[in-house]
Design a protein around this motif. Structure first.
Motif, PDB file in Angstrom:
ATOM      1  N   VAL A  91       0.820  -1.212   0.000  1.00 45.13           N
ATOM      2  CA  VAL A  91       0.000   0.000   0.000  1.00 45.13           C
ATOM      3  C   VAL A  91       0.852   1.260   0.000  1.00 45.13           C
ATOM      4  O   VAL A  91       0.669   2.152  -0.829  1.00 45.13           O
ATOM      5  N   VAL A  92       1.797   1.339   0.934  1.00 46.34           N
ATOM      6  CA  VAL A  92       2.569   2.577   1.059  1.00 46.34           C
ATOM      7  C   VAL A  92       3.894   2.318   1.771  1.00 46.34           C
ATOM      8  O   VAL A  92       4.002   1.403   2.599  1.00 46.34           O
ATOM      9  N   SER A  93       4.886   3.126   1.439  1.00 42.29           N
ATOM     10  CA  SER A  93       6.166   3.123   2.145  1.00 42.29           C
ATOM     11  C   SER A  93       6.398   4.541   2.660  1.00 42.29           C
ATOM     12  O   SER A  93       6.073   5.511   1.969  1.00 42.29           O
ATOM     13  N   CYS A  94       6.924   4.670   3.861  1.00 42.34           N
ATOM     14  CA  CYS A  94       7.169   6.000   4.404  1.00 42.34           C
ATOM     15  C   CYS A  94       8.209   5.939   5.517  1.00 42.34           C
ATOM     16  O   CYS A  94       8.502   4.861   6.052  1.00 42.34           O
ATOM     17  N   HIS A  95       8.759   7.087   5.860  1.00 41.13           N
ATOM     18  CA  HIS A  95       9.696   7.170   6.967  1.00 41.13           C
ATOM     19  C   HIS A  95       8.918   6.996   8.272  1.00 41.13           C
ATOM     20  O   HIS A  95       7.809   7.518   8.418  1.00 41.13           O
ATOM     21  N   ALA A  96       9.489   6.275   9.216  1.00 38.33           N
ATOM     22  CA  ALA A  96       8.851   6.092  10.507  1.00 38.33           C
ATOM     23  C   ALA A  96       8.808   7.424  11.246  1.00 38.33           C
ATOM     24  O   ALA A  96       9.689   8.273  11.059  1.00 38.33           O
ATOM     25  N   PRO A  97       7.775   7.645  12.078  1.00 37.62           N
ATOM     26  CA  PRO A  97       7.693   8.888  12.847  1.00 37.62           C
ATOM     27  C   PRO A  97       8.944   9.087  13.699  1.00 37.62           C
ATOM     28  O   PRO A  97       9.482   8.134  14.262  1.00 37.62           O
ATOM     29  N   ALA A  98       9.408  10.328  13.793  1.00 33.88           N
ATOM     30  CA  ALA A  98      10.620  10.623  14.554  1.00 33.88           C
ATOM     31  C   ALA A  98      10.478  10.256  16.021  1.00 33.88           C
ATOM     32  O   ALA A  98      11.451   9.934  16.694  1.00 33.88           O
ATOM     33  N   SER A  99       9.231  10.273  16.523  1.00 28.22           N
ATOM     34  CA  SER A  99       8.996   9.965  17.939  1.00 28.22           C
ATOM     35  C   SER A  99       8.934   8.473  18.214  1.00 28.22           C
ATOM     36  O   SER A  99       8.870   8.039  19.363  1.00 28.22           O
ATOM     37  N   SER A 100       8.958   7.674  17.158  1.00 24.81           N
ATOM     38  CA  SER A 100       8.852   6.223  17.319  1.00 24.81           C
ATOM     39  C   SER A 100      10.155   5.642  17.846  1.00 24.81           C
ATOM     40  O   SER A 100      11.244   6.063  17.448  1.00 24.81           O
ATOM     41  N   PRO A 101      10.075   4.670  18.774  1.00 21.30           N
ATOM     42  CA  PRO A 101      11.285   4.021  19.288  1.00 21.30           C
ATOM     43  C   PRO A 101      12.111   3.405  18.160  1.00 21.30           C
ATOM     44  O   PRO A 101      11.558   2.766  17.260  1.00 21.30           O
ATOM     45  N   SER A 102      13.420   3.605  18.186  1.00 19.12           N
ATOM     46  CA  SER A 102      14.331   3.031  17.186  1.00 19.12           C
ATOM     47  C   SER A 102      13.936   3.415  15.760  1.00 19.12           C
ATOM     48  O   SER A 102      14.030   2.616  14.829  1.00 19.12           O
TER      49      SER A 102
END
Length: 218
Positions: A91-102
């Motif tokens: 469906v989609v590819s995206c950068h993980a949220p900056a606040s997400s662990p690791s």
């Protein structure tokens, strides 16, 4: 393309990035809660080892395997069944949220796969009986309640829980894109979830005060 989103080619060409693939498995159902509330659809998520809700999947290495092969491998470990995944499920590819662990340099790839109801039930059975990660990396599979009950129970309460990374936005986007929940109904559920968060914060503060008082006594 929405902010933060990448094409598949752009994502795979990212130098020094890590990749994680997750999938939303779902099926239509005619079953009813208490014999009167239509369940409509079965959507599987999982309670992770860190206490957060997320979709099945995990880290993959595109240098050693395709995204889909890596996701299938992760599903075999977490669900106990081999589920073939294809590029068409992506469906989609995206950068993980900056606040997400690791989340440093992490790209998330999200898939959606529709199944038959009995297939979904088989996944649930296998996840609790034969999956190697059950009770360790995965504490249990859960269904997303798509109905709304009096007082806000159901979808609103579920959405107020804590999710890993962008799993909540992936869920909401999928509900809208696949027409699994009417936009008006989803909007009301989210508004109620925001209110629930306020009450939850108050409860946590009260619990913190209680434990702080006990701690000072010893």
């Amino acid at each position: 393309m929405a902010s933060g989103q990448l094409s598949r080619v752009e994502a795979l060409a990212c130098s020094g990035c890590r990749h994680a693939c997750h999938v939303m498995l779902y099926a239509d159902t005619k079953s009813q809660l208490f014999g009167k509330i239509p369940i409509r659809h079965i959507i599987l998520m999982q309670m992770r080892f860190d206490g957060l809700l997320g979709f099945p999947g995990g880290l993959v290495n595109p240098a050693e395997e395709t995204l889909e092969a890596g996701l299938s491998r992760e599903l075999s470990e977490e669900l106990g069944v081999a589920l073939p995944m294809s590029v068409e499920d992506h469906v989609v590819s995206c950068h993980a949220p900056a606040s997400s662990p690791s989340s440093s340099r992490l790209i998330t790839h999200f898939y959606v796969k529709k199944m038959e109801e009995e297939q979904i039930r088989e996944v649930e059975r296998a996840a609790a009986s034969t999956a190697t990660d059950h009770g360790q990396e995965v504490l249990g599979m859960v269904r997303v309640p798509l109905y709304t009950m009096k007082g806000g129970g159901g979808l609103a309460s579920f959405l107020s829980h804590s999710f890993i990374g962008n799993a909540r936005s992936q869920l909401v986007d999928s509900l809208l894109r696949l027409n699994l929940v009417a936009p008006e109904e989803l909007h009301k559920a989210l508004v109620h979830s925001v209110k629930t968060h306020t009450h939850t914060a108050e409860d946590l503060k009260a619990a913190l005060a209680l434990t702080d008082a006990r701690r000072k006594r010893f």
